[in-house]
Write an enzyme that holds these catalytic residues in place. Structure first.
Site, PDB file in Angstrom:
ATOM      1  N   ALA A  80      13.399   8.198  23.412  1.00 56.43           N
ATOM      2  CA  ALA A  80      12.554   8.822  24.438  1.00 56.43           C
ATOM      3  C   ALA A  80      11.100   8.880  24.010  1.00 56.43           C
ATOM      4  O   ALA A  80      10.198   8.888  24.847  1.00 56.43           O
ATOM      5  CB  ALA A  80      13.060  10.244  24.734  1.00 56.43           C
ATOM      6  N   GLU A  83       8.888   4.182  22.592  1.00 56.79           N
ATOM      7  CA  GLU A  83       8.372   3.164  23.520  1.00 56.79           C
ATOM      8  C   GLU A  83       7.362   3.784  24.489  1.00 56.79           C
ATOM      9  O   GLU A  83       6.323   3.206  24.805  1.00 56.79           O
ATOM     10  CB  GLU A  83       9.550   2.536  24.285  1.00 56.79           C
ATOM     11  CG  GLU A  83       9.193   1.308  25.089  1.00 56.79           C
ATOM     12  CD  GLU A  83       8.588   0.220  24.209  1.00 56.79           C
ATOM     13  OE1 GLU A  83       8.980   0.064  23.045  1.00 56.79           O
ATOM     14  OE2 GLU A  83       7.663  -0.474  24.702  1.00 56.79           O
ATOM     15  N   SER A  85       5.380   6.454  24.098  1.00 59.86           N
ATOM     16  CA  SER A  85       4.080   6.789  23.493  1.00 59.86           C
ATOM     17  C   SER A  85       3.281   5.523  23.199  1.00 59.86           C
ATOM     18  O   SER A  85       2.058   5.475  23.410  1.00 59.86           O
ATOM     19  CB  SER A  85       4.276   7.595  22.206  1.00 59.86           C
ATOM     20  OG  SER A  85       5.025   8.752  22.487  1.00 59.86           O
ATOM     21  N   CYS A 195       9.706  16.221  30.365  1.00 65.04           N
ATOM     22  CA  CYS A 195       9.653  15.651  29.017  1.00 65.04           C
ATOM     23  C   CYS A 195       9.479  16.715  27.921  1.00 65.04           C
ATOM     24  O   CYS A 195       8.507  17.451  27.888  1.00 65.04           O
ATOM     25  CB  CYS A 195       8.513  14.653  28.933  1.00 65.04           C
ATOM     26  SG  CYS A 195       8.326  13.966  27.280  1.00 65.04           S
ATOM     27  N   GLU A 204      -0.649  12.630  20.407  1.00 61.62           N
ATOM     28  CA  GLU A 204      -0.651  11.291  19.804  1.00 61.62           C
ATOM     29  C   GLU A 204      -1.651  10.384  20.517  1.00 61.62           C
ATOM     30  O   GLU A 204      -2.455   9.693  19.881  1.00 61.62           O
ATOM     31  CB  GLU A 204       0.745  10.657  19.907  1.00 61.62           C
ATOM     32  CG  GLU A 204       1.767  11.247  18.971  1.00 61.62           C
ATOM     33  CD  GLU A 204       3.171  10.685  19.213  1.00 61.62           C
ATOM     34  OE1 GLU A 204       3.963  10.693  18.275  1.00 61.62           O
ATOM     35  OE2 GLU A 204       3.472  10.250  20.349  1.00 61.62           O
TER      36      GLU A 204
HETATM   37  C1  HEM Z   1       3.717   9.082  26.651  1.00 66.46           C
HETATM   38  C2  HEM Z   1       4.827   9.455  26.143  1.00 66.46           C
HETATM   39  C3  HEM Z   1       6.002   9.944  26.934  1.00 66.46           C
HETATM   40  C4  HEM Z   1       6.295   9.771  28.268  1.00 66.46           C
HETATM   41  C5  HEM Z   1       5.497   9.033  29.326  1.00 66.46           C
HETATM   42  C6  HEM Z   1       7.557  10.433  28.475  1.00 66.46           C
HETATM   43  C7  HEM Z   1       8.194  10.509  29.707  1.00 66.46           C
HETATM   44  C8  HEM Z   1       9.325  11.214  29.935  1.00 66.46           C
HETATM   45  C9  HEM Z   1       9.939  11.384  31.229  1.00 66.46           C
HETATM   46  C10 HEM Z   1       9.416  10.769  32.510  1.00 66.46           C
HETATM   47  C11 HEM Z   1      11.033  12.144  31.060  1.00 66.46           C
HETATM   48  C12 HEM Z   1      11.954  12.663  32.130  1.00 66.46           C
HETATM   49  C13 HEM Z   1      13.051  11.771  32.568  1.00 66.46           C
HETATM   50  C14 HEM Z   1      13.715  12.337  33.770  1.00 66.46           C
HETATM   51  O1  HEM Z   1      13.206  13.244  34.438  1.00 66.46           O
HETATM   52  O2  HEM Z   1      14.796  11.845  34.111  1.00 66.46           O
HETATM   53  C15 HEM Z   1      11.141  12.451  29.662  1.00 66.46           C
HETATM   54  C16 HEM Z   1      12.168  13.190  29.109  1.00 66.46           C
HETATM   55  C17 HEM Z   1      12.283  13.394  27.760  1.00 66.46           C
HETATM   56  N1  HEM Z   1      11.372  13.093  26.784  1.00 66.46           N
HETATM   57 FE1  HEM Z   1       9.628  12.139  27.067  1.00 66.46          FE
HETATM   58  N2  HEM Z   1       7.995  10.972  27.305  1.00 66.46           N
HETATM   59  C18 HEM Z   1       7.071  10.696  26.337  1.00 66.46           C
HETATM   60  C19 HEM Z   1       7.103  11.065  25.009  1.00 66.46           C
HETATM   61  C20 HEM Z   1       8.112  11.756  24.429  1.00 66.46           C
HETATM   62  C21 HEM Z   1       8.174  12.148  23.048  1.00 66.46           C
HETATM   63  C22 HEM Z   1       7.067  11.864  22.023  1.00 66.46           C
HETATM   64  C23 HEM Z   1       9.363  12.765  22.860  1.00 66.46           C
HETATM   65  C24 HEM Z   1       9.971  13.360  21.643  1.00 66.46           C
HETATM   66  C25 HEM Z   1       9.530  13.217  20.428  1.00 66.46           C
HETATM   67  C26 HEM Z   1      10.058  12.796  24.125  1.00 66.46           C
HETATM   68  C27 HEM Z   1      11.288  13.340  24.344  1.00 66.46           C
HETATM   69  C28 HEM Z   1      11.887  13.472  25.575  1.00 66.46           C
HETATM   70  C29 HEM Z   1      13.206  14.038  25.770  1.00 66.46           C
HETATM   71  C30 HEM Z   1      14.116  14.573  24.679  1.00 66.46           C
HETATM   72  C31 HEM Z   1      13.445  14.000  27.144  1.00 66.46           C
HETATM   73  C32 HEM Z   1      14.704  14.470  27.866  1.00 66.46           C
HETATM   74  C33 HEM Z   1      14.521  15.875  28.356  1.00 66.46           C
HETATM   75  C34 HEM Z   1      15.719  16.333  29.150  1.00 66.46           C
HETATM   76  O3  HEM Z   1      16.476  15.502  29.670  1.00 66.46           O
HETATM   77  O4  HEM Z   1      15.902  17.536  29.260  1.00 66.46           O
HETATM   78  N3  HEM Z   1       9.266  12.176  25.068  1.00 66.46           N
HETATM   79  N4  HEM Z   1      10.079  11.891  28.991  1.00 66.46           N
END
Ligand code: HEM
Length: 247
Positions: A80, A83, A85, A195, A204
């Protein structure tokens, strides 16, 4: 990086993947699990101040996390967080380099970097869509979803919605600059699955972009041809060759 790319490619629906993609995803998954398994063993023997040691520590206090859960959390964070970031930084740099007035403005006013990152999340968002299931019959924009229907939410498209954003196709790093401006876009989704890594991702991207711009006054794209990842969910380039020379 190669493991992560293969797994990220494999997040598209299976129908869109070649047999090679599926085999690659499976091999990468096995190798990542073996790698993390070994790392978990190392951290258990010699804890450091990192997240993995903390997760292992939680497990060893007798409750909450089993070994399988520690592994699951690590894989989730890797997939998550990596890619996405990478692509935020890459897509953001491309937007700046293709809009030299905005790059010049950011050089002049680096305090706009957080607002610029919000605009990057709106304008060319790394995660193009997500999926949901309708829990009850719901009508959206004249379309009725029955209970249990699958929904594809195009977050990238929402970022260009003319009903929400003035001049939506313009890349404008001041769009979110006012202290009162809500950080309104779906780059990190919304609701229960918002997220988890959003604050880290923002930090970052701000650090990378601010540092790169400050260190490379003559920054430019070193190619006219950018190749995009063969992915529906992830939008980003395979590589971003930059010219860092001083003029
Ligand atoms: C630019 C960077 C990032 C973007 C654009 C992004 C985008 C997203 C999006 C759109 C979702 C929601 C998916 C959904 O609603 O079905 C999500 C969930 C999540 N993201 Fe990110 N993310 C980013 C960076 C990160 C980073 C750095 C981490 C952890 C180190 C992370 C961990 C997670 C996790 C664990 C979820 C799941 C949350 C859940 O289902 O309760 N993400 N992210």
């Amino acid at each position: 990086r190669n493991w992560e790319l293969a797994i990220a490619r494999g997040t598209d629906p299976d129908d869109l993947l070649s047999a090679h993609d599926v085999a690659d995803r499976s091999r990468a998954g096995q190798e990542v699990v073996a790698y993390l398994h070994a790392l978990i063993g190392q951290r258990r023997a010699h804890p450091t101040d990192d997240l993995l040691s903390m997760l292992v520590g939680v497990e060893e206090q007798g409750e909450v996390l089993t070994a399988a859960e520690v592994l699951g959390i690590c894989v989730l964070l890797l997939v998550a967080g990596m890619e996405t970031s990478i692509n935020l930084i890459g897509n953001g740099m491309i937007a700046l380099l293709r809009n030299p007035d905005q790059l010049a403005l950011l050089r002049e006013r680096p305090e706009l970097t957080p607002a610029a990152v919000e605009e990057m999340l709106r304008y060319d968002t790394p995660t193009q869509f997500t999926m949901r299931v309708a829990l009850t019959e719901t009508t959206v924009a004249g379309h009725t979803f029955a209970r249990g229907d699958g929904v594809i939410v195009l977050m990238a498209s929402a970022g260009r919605d003319p009903a929400v954003f003035t001049d939506p196709d313009r890349f404008d790093i001041t769009r979110y600059a006012a202290a009162s401006a809500p950080r309104r876009h779906l780059g990190f989704s919304l609701g229960l699955h918002y997220c988890l890594g959003a604050p880290l991702a923002r930090m970052e991207a701000e650090t990378a972009i601010r540092t790169l711009i400050a260190r490379a006054p003559g920054l430019s794209l070193a190619t006219d041809t950018l190749t995009y990842l063969p992915s529906l969910i992830h939008r980003g380039v395979v590589s971003l060759p930059l010219d860092l020379s001083a003029d």
